[in-house]
Write a protein that holds these residues in place. Structure first.
Motif, PDB file in Angstrom:
ATOM      1  N   LEU A 179     -18.013 -24.711   5.808  1.00  9.18           N
ATOM      2  CA  LEU A 179     -19.344 -24.130   5.582  1.00  9.18           C
ATOM      3  C   LEU A 179     -19.396 -23.378   4.254  1.00  9.18           C
ATOM      4  N   SER A 180     -18.282 -22.693   3.919  1.00  9.01           N
ATOM      5  CA  SER A 180     -18.265 -21.923   2.667  1.00  9.01           C
ATOM      6  C   SER A 180     -18.463 -22.805   1.428  1.00  9.01           C
ATOM      7  N   ASP A 181     -18.192 -24.112   1.551  1.00  6.95           N
ATOM      8  CA  ASP A 181     -18.396 -25.029   0.414  1.00  6.95           C
ATOM      9  C   ASP A 181     -19.841 -25.517   0.347  1.00  6.95           C
ATOM     10  N   MET A 182     -20.640 -25.145   1.355  1.00  2.00           N
ATOM     11  CA  MET A 182     -21.929 -25.825   1.498  1.00  2.00           C
ATOM     12  C   MET A 182     -23.116 -24.881   1.603  1.00  2.00           C
ATOM     13  N   GLU A 183     -22.953 -23.702   1.053  1.00  2.00           N
ATOM     14  CA  GLU A 183     -24.010 -22.702   1.184  1.00  2.00           C
ATOM     15  C   GLU A 183     -25.369 -23.194   0.652  1.00  2.00           C
ATOM     16  N   ALA A 184     -25.313 -23.896  -0.487  1.00  2.00           N
ATOM     17  CA  ALA A 184     -26.564 -24.332  -1.121  1.00  2.00           C
ATOM     18  C   ALA A 184     -27.261 -25.444  -0.327  1.00  2.00           C
ATOM     19  N   VAL A 185     -26.511 -26.086   0.557  1.00  2.00           N
ATOM     20  CA  VAL A 185     -27.037 -27.290   1.204  1.00  2.00           C
ATOM     21  C   VAL A 185     -28.050 -26.966   2.301  1.00  2.00           C
ATOM     22  N   PHE A 186     -27.778 -25.909   3.061  1.00  2.00           N
ATOM     23  CA  PHE A 186     -28.600 -25.653   4.251  1.00  2.00           C
ATOM     24  C   PHE A 186     -29.784 -24.752   3.939  1.00  2.00           C
ATOM     25  N   MET A 187     -30.853 -24.993   4.684  1.00  3.24           N
ATOM     26  CA  MET A 187     -32.142 -24.356   4.420  1.00  3.24           C
ATOM     27  C   MET A 187     -32.194 -22.903   4.913  1.00  3.24           C
ATOM     28  N   ASP A 188     -31.622 -22.651   6.111  1.00  2.73           N
ATOM     29  CA  ASP A 188     -31.795 -21.356   6.768  1.00  2.73           C
ATOM     30  C   ASP A 188     -30.647 -20.413   6.369  1.00  2.73           C
ATOM     31  N   PHE A 200     -18.269 -32.989  11.901  1.00  4.25           N
ATOM     32  CA  PHE A 200     -18.252 -32.232  13.152  1.00  4.25           C
ATOM     33  C   PHE A 200     -19.684 -32.096  13.689  1.00  4.25           C
ATOM     34  N   PRO A 201     -19.823 -31.935  15.016  1.00  2.00           N
ATOM     35  CA  PRO A 201     -21.152 -31.627  15.538  1.00  2.00           C
ATOM     36  C   PRO A 201     -21.470 -30.167  15.246  1.00  2.00           C
ATOM     37  N   GLY A 202     -22.704 -29.874  14.955  1.00  5.55           N
ATOM     38  CA  GLY A 202     -23.072 -28.475  14.714  1.00  5.55           C
ATOM     39  C   GLY A 202     -24.380 -28.385  13.958  1.00  5.55           C
ATOM     40  N   LYS A 203     -24.896 -27.179  13.905  1.00  6.65           N
ATOM     41  CA  LYS A 203     -26.171 -26.954  13.209  1.00  6.65           C
ATOM     42  C   LYS A 203     -26.150 -25.608  12.500  1.00  6.65           C
ATOM     43  N   VAL A 204     -26.945 -25.506  11.459  1.00  5.42           N
ATOM     44  CA  VAL A 204     -27.203 -24.222  10.805  1.00  5.42           C
ATOM     45  C   VAL A 204     -28.692 -23.977  11.023  1.00  5.42           C
ATOM     46  N   ALA A 221     -35.927 -34.707   1.908  1.00  6.15           N
ATOM     47  CA  ALA A 221     -36.170 -34.634   3.359  1.00  6.15           C
ATOM     48  C   ALA A 221     -34.999 -33.938   4.035  1.00  6.15           C
ATOM     49  N   ARG A 222     -35.328 -33.211   5.121  1.00  6.82           N
ATOM     50  CA  ARG A 222     -34.296 -32.534   5.917  1.00  6.82           C
ATOM     51  C   ARG A 222     -34.430 -32.979   7.365  1.00  6.82           C
ATOM     52  N   VAL A 223     -33.271 -33.010   8.052  1.00  4.14           N
ATOM     53  CA  VAL A 223     -33.286 -33.449   9.445  1.00  4.14           C
ATOM     54  C   VAL A 223     -32.944 -32.258  10.329  1.00  4.14           C
TER      55      VAL A 223
END
Ligand code: S6P
Ligand code: ZN
Length: 187
Positions: A30-39, A77-81, A173-175
């Motif tokens: 997750l620490s590599d992907m901060e910019a990716v997620f909206m919330d 992995f399964p999961g959500k932000v 687009a976001r899913v």
């Protein structure tokens, strides 16, 4: 016929895991992907050391050499932000007009495509699905299920990866899951 081909590659991938090959493995946390997620609020409440996906790659020829092929096995992995599902970073190829195959091995998800005009479309990824990613098209995979999503990839050895434009502009687009339903939010 199609199913037979996929079943044998699944055996190779899952049973033998590229045994005997020189495999390069990487993990995105997750620490590599901060910019990716909206919330951003939901993001800050999660463990930054949570793995999002891991990739095993087999590079039989030197990077950038033309004429060869590379091979990858990705597990998301399964999961959500917040409501947004775990996904790969996504990229264009630096050598823009190079294509790629993806195929679903286990789990379920969506393969999101985006062309240079930011037009997006998606294909469902399931066990045995086969996907052709044309040149000049960004690609990202989203795990929409509750188990690990595994898929294979094969791409030209001179394709290269351009992560920069997706890091900067994102996909259009976001899913996300809302009220138990999967929805695609377009820009
Ligand atoms: C490489 C191929 C895959 C991805 C992997 C991770 O061209 O598309 O092996 O590298 O699925 O995704 P990303 O977007 O982080 O490279
Ligand atoms: Zn690619």
């Amino acid at each position: 016929m199609r199913q037979g081909i996929i079943q044998s590659s699944k055996m190779f991938l899952v049973a033998n895991r590229l045994e005997g090959k020189k495999v390069e493995s990487s993990i995105r946390y997750l620490s590599d992907m901060e910019a990716v997620f909206m919330d951003k609020v939901a993001f800050s409440a999660l463990d930054p050391q949570q793995p999002v996906y891991e990739v095993d790659c087999y590079f039989p020829v030197a990077d950038n050499k033309s004429g060869g092929l590379f091979f990858g096995l990705t597990r998301i992995f399964p999961g959500k932000v917040g409501g947004e599902f775990f996904m790969t970073k996504g990229h264009f190829h630096s050598n823009n007009d190079t294509a790629e195959f993806y195929w679903g091995i286990k789990g379920k998800g969506l393969l999101l495509f985006m062309d240079k005009t930011r037009k997006v479309w998606a294909e469902e990824m399931t066990e045995g699905s086969v996907h052709y990613i044309p040149g000049n098209t960004a690609h990202r995979v989203i795990n929409t299920g509750v188990e690990m999503l595994s898929f294979g990839a094969c791409w030209p050895s001179d394709a290269g990866h351009d992560y920069g434009s997706i890091e900067k502009e994102g996909f259009s687009a976001r899913v996300v899951e809302k009220d138990g339903k999967l929805i695609i939010i377009e820009e």
